[in-house]
Design a protein around this motif. Sequence first.
Motif, short mmCIF file in Angstrom:
data_model
loop_
_atom_site.label_atom_id
_atom_site.label_comp_id
_atom_site.label_asym_id
_atom_site.label_seq_id
_atom_site.Cartn_x
_atom_site.Cartn_y
_atom_site.Cartn_z
N UNK A 57 0.82 -1.21 0.00
CA UNK A 57 0.00 0.00 0.00
C UNK A 57 0.86 1.27 0.00
N UNK A 58 2.05 1.20 0.57
CA UNK A 58 2.96 2.35 0.47
C UNK A 58 3.39 2.53 -0.98
N UNK A 59 3.72 1.45 -1.67
CA UNK A 59 4.12 1.52 -3.08
C UNK A 59 2.98 2.07 -3.94
N UNK A 60 1.76 1.62 -3.69
CA UNK A 60 0.61 2.12 -4.44
C UNK A 60 0.38 3.61 -4.19
N UNK A 61 0.52 4.03 -2.94
CA UNK A 61 0.35 5.44 -2.60
C UNK A 61 1.43 6.29 -3.26
N UNK A 62 2.64 5.79 -3.26
CA UNK A 62 3.75 6.50 -3.89
C UNK A 62 3.51 6.65 -5.39
N UNK A 63 3.02 5.60 -6.01
CA UNK A 63 2.73 5.62 -7.46
C UNK A 63 1.63 6.63 -7.78
N UNK A 64 0.58 6.68 -6.96
CA UNK A 64 -0.51 7.63 -7.19
C UNK A 64 0.00 9.06 -7.11
N UNK A 65 0.85 9.32 -6.14
CA UNK A 65 1.41 10.67 -5.97
C UNK A 65 2.22 11.07 -7.20
N UNK A 66 3.07 10.18 -7.64
CA UNK A 66 3.94 10.48 -8.79
C UNK A 66 3.14 10.57 -10.09
N UNK A 67 2.25 9.64 -10.30
CA UNK A 67 1.47 9.58 -11.55
C UNK A 67 0.60 10.82 -11.72
N UNK A 68 0.00 11.28 -10.63
CA UNK A 68 -0.95 12.39 -10.71
C UNK A 68 -0.31 13.74 -10.42
N UNK A 69 0.96 13.76 -10.02
CA UNK A 69 1.64 15.01 -9.74
C UNK A 69 0.98 15.80 -8.62
N UNK A 70 0.52 15.10 -7.58
CA UNK A 70 -0.17 15.73 -6.46
C UNK A 70 0.71 15.69 -5.21
N UNK A 71 0.40 16.53 -4.22
CA UNK A 71 1.24 16.58 -3.02
C UNK A 71 1.25 15.29 -2.21
#
Length: 121
Positions: free
Chosen positions: A18-32
């Motif tokens: 779930x940390x990896x998934x959260x990290x990917x969402x942050x990077x993919x969407x360019x959000x804080x």
Amino acid sequence: MLGSMTQSTDLGPEDRKIITLARSARARNGVPEGAAVRDETGRTYVAGTVALDSLNLSALQTAVAMAVASGAQSLEAAAVVSEADTASDADRAAVRDLGGASTPVLLAGPDGELKSSVTAG
């Protein structure tokens, strides 16, 4: 009320996921922030920060809302990837509402390294 802090950095594979998934969402969407939660059946819900004129949700609030909208009855764990040093009271409250006070909230930096683990309570 602040959640209790744990010092364990020995995460299991599901928490690392779930940390990896959260990290990917942050990077993919360019959000804080990116976040992911795991429900009682093992399903995961991943989200980024929502910042609209009419709606502002943290990544974790959005992930919890997605879980609720999909029929989740409870949460096993939550993770946030952020520059912040602590999980916000509002984020812990959202997790507590669905998962209960003992649900772990993992906070990791943008590099995926665990900064802290607190309970939602």
